[in-house]
Design a protein around this motif. Structure first.
Motif, PDB file in Angstrom:
ATOM      1  N   UNK A 116       0.791  -1.223   0.000  1.00 13.39           N
ATOM      2  CA  UNK A 116       0.000   0.000   0.000  1.00 13.39           C
ATOM      3  C   UNK A 116       0.821   1.270   0.000  1.00 13.39           C
ATOM      4  N   UNK A 117       2.142   1.140  -0.109  1.00 15.68           N
ATOM      5  CA  UNK A 117       2.988   2.331  -0.142  1.00 15.68           C
ATOM      6  C   UNK A 117       3.065   2.900  -1.557  1.00 15.68           C
ATOM      7  N   UNK A 118       3.083   4.225  -1.659  1.00 17.35           N
ATOM      8  CA  UNK A 118       3.251   4.882  -2.953  1.00 17.35           C
ATOM      9  C   UNK A 118       4.698   4.707  -3.387  1.00 17.35           C
ATOM     10  N   UNK A 119       4.922   3.949  -4.459  1.00 20.62           N
ATOM     11  CA  UNK A 119       6.275   3.590  -4.875  1.00 20.62           C
ATOM     12  C   UNK A 119       6.830   4.518  -5.938  1.00 20.62           C
ATOM     13  N   UNK A 120       5.987   5.317  -6.577  1.00 16.93           N
ATOM     14  CA  UNK A 120       6.485   6.224  -7.604  1.00 16.93           C
ATOM     15  C   UNK A 120       5.345   6.866  -8.362  1.00 16.93           C
ATOM     16  N   UNK A 121       5.672   7.947  -9.064  1.00 15.16           N
ATOM     17  CA  UNK A 121       4.701   8.670  -9.892  1.00 15.16           C
ATOM     18  C   UNK A 121       5.369   9.015 -11.212  1.00 15.16           C
ATOM     19  N   UNK A 122       4.729   8.671 -12.315  1.00 16.76           N
ATOM     20  CA  UNK A 122       5.191   9.107 -13.632  1.00 16.76           C
ATOM     21  C   UNK A 122       4.258  10.190 -14.136  1.00 16.76           C
ATOM     22  N   UNK A 123       4.824  11.326 -14.464  1.00 21.53           N
ATOM     23  CA  UNK A 123       4.046  12.454 -14.996  1.00 21.53           C
ATOM     24  C   UNK A 123       4.214  12.494 -16.515  1.00 21.53           C
ATOM     25  N   UNK A 124       3.114  12.384 -17.214  1.00 19.19           N
ATOM     26  CA  UNK A 124       3.128  12.209 -18.666  1.00 19.19           C
ATOM     27  C   UNK A 124       3.939  13.292 -19.365  1.00 19.19           C
ATOM     28  N   UNK A 125       4.922  12.872 -20.147  1.00 16.15           N
ATOM     29  CA  UNK A 125       5.832  13.801 -20.818  1.00 16.15           C
ATOM     30  C   UNK A 125       5.242  14.286 -22.141  1.00 16.15           C
TER      31      UNK A 125
END
Length: 277
Positions: free
Chosen positions: A115-124
């Motif tokens: 349940x931990x937030x492991x990463x975020x990808x912001x659309x390039x």
């Protein structure tokens, strides 16, 4: 013990594709996502993949009015579901702007099995094509941000989204960062030849990178759906239609690696990918 009583033998990584049809209602979409978690848990999946804009979608256009912070109810609900089921998830959401830029961010969030937030990808690559201008409502993620590559059961998953699929350097940058599987949550807009483009590009990204591709499209009005899984040799192992559905596949990491031994095109390349100024 008889052969029928033995537990099934399967490869290391099991992935569930949730081709959902999202609405503009965050709460309703969270219910749909939780149902997908239950389905993934039932078949002992390691990873659940939801489409781009899974948190909120409007066929007339998604914008800042559909955004929630990463601490909002949708992402919090996904984290709770991941912790409860032990299934990691990649899901598309919309994050509010800040500072002087009111535009939202189109993001894919990664949540691990605890349940931990492991990463975020912001659309390039924003969808400024085919008479659409996503940049009117969204700001692009930084091109030089570290690639989002996650290790799951010893296999490396690289994350991009939708329109990024048309840019081979996006996939190659993930592979350079260690990705063996490319995951592409999308809300691929329908239109002339668009379903063909979706499939052809997914196959191309797989072949040129000797990587598996897990491409999960949203179902619904004006969208192609048609999620698919492509092997590192370009063979399509799963192809869905345009209707909402949940399907599960097994990815064999040894198979992924053996293709790169027999087809060492990555080792033979002569150029590298760097972000533009």
């Amino acid at each position: 013990m008889s052969s029928l009583a033995r537990p099934p033998v399967r490869p290391s990584v099991r992935v569930t594709l949730a081709q959902i049809a999202a609405s503009a209602d965050h709460a309703a979409n969270l219910v749909v996502a939780r149902d997908a978690f239950v389905a993934a848990q039932r078949v002992r999946s390691d990873l659940l993949v939801l489409p781009e804009y899974a948190s909120a979608f409007d066929p007339r256009g998604v914008g800042p009015e559909h955004a929630q912070p990463l601490t909002g109810s949708y992402v919090t609900g996904l984290r709770e579901a991941a912790a409860a089921t032990g299934v990691a998830v990649l899901a598309g959401t919309t994050v509010p702007g800040d500072g002087d830029d009111w535009r939202a961010t189109n993001a894919i969030i990664a949540i691990d099995r605890t349940g931990e937030l492991a990463g975020v990808y912001r659309k390039v690559h924003l969808y400024d094509a085919f008479e659409s201008t996503e940049s009117d409502r969204f700001r692009p993620g930084p091109a030089d941000a570290p690639p989002l590559v996650l290790d799951l059961e010893g296999t490396r998953f690289g994350v991009m989204t939708c329109y990024d699929l048309r840019f081979p350097e996006s996939a190659r940058r993930l592979v350079d960062a260690g990705a063996e599987v490319l995951v592409v949550p999308a809300a691929w807009v329908d239109g002339d030849l668009k379903a063909m483009h979706w499939r052809a590009l997914a196959v191309a990204r797989a072949i040129e990178n000797t990587a598996a591709v897990v491409a999960v499209g949203m179902a619904g009005k004006g969208l192609v759906g048609r999620s698919l899984v492509v092997g590192p040799d370009g063979a399509v192992g799963l192809a869905m239609d345009e209707q909402p559905a949940i399907r599960t596949v097994d990815l064999d990491p040894e198979r992924l690696r053996s293709v790169r031994v027999h087809n060492p095109s990555l080792a033979n390349r002569r150029y590298r990918v760097v972000p533009r100024d």
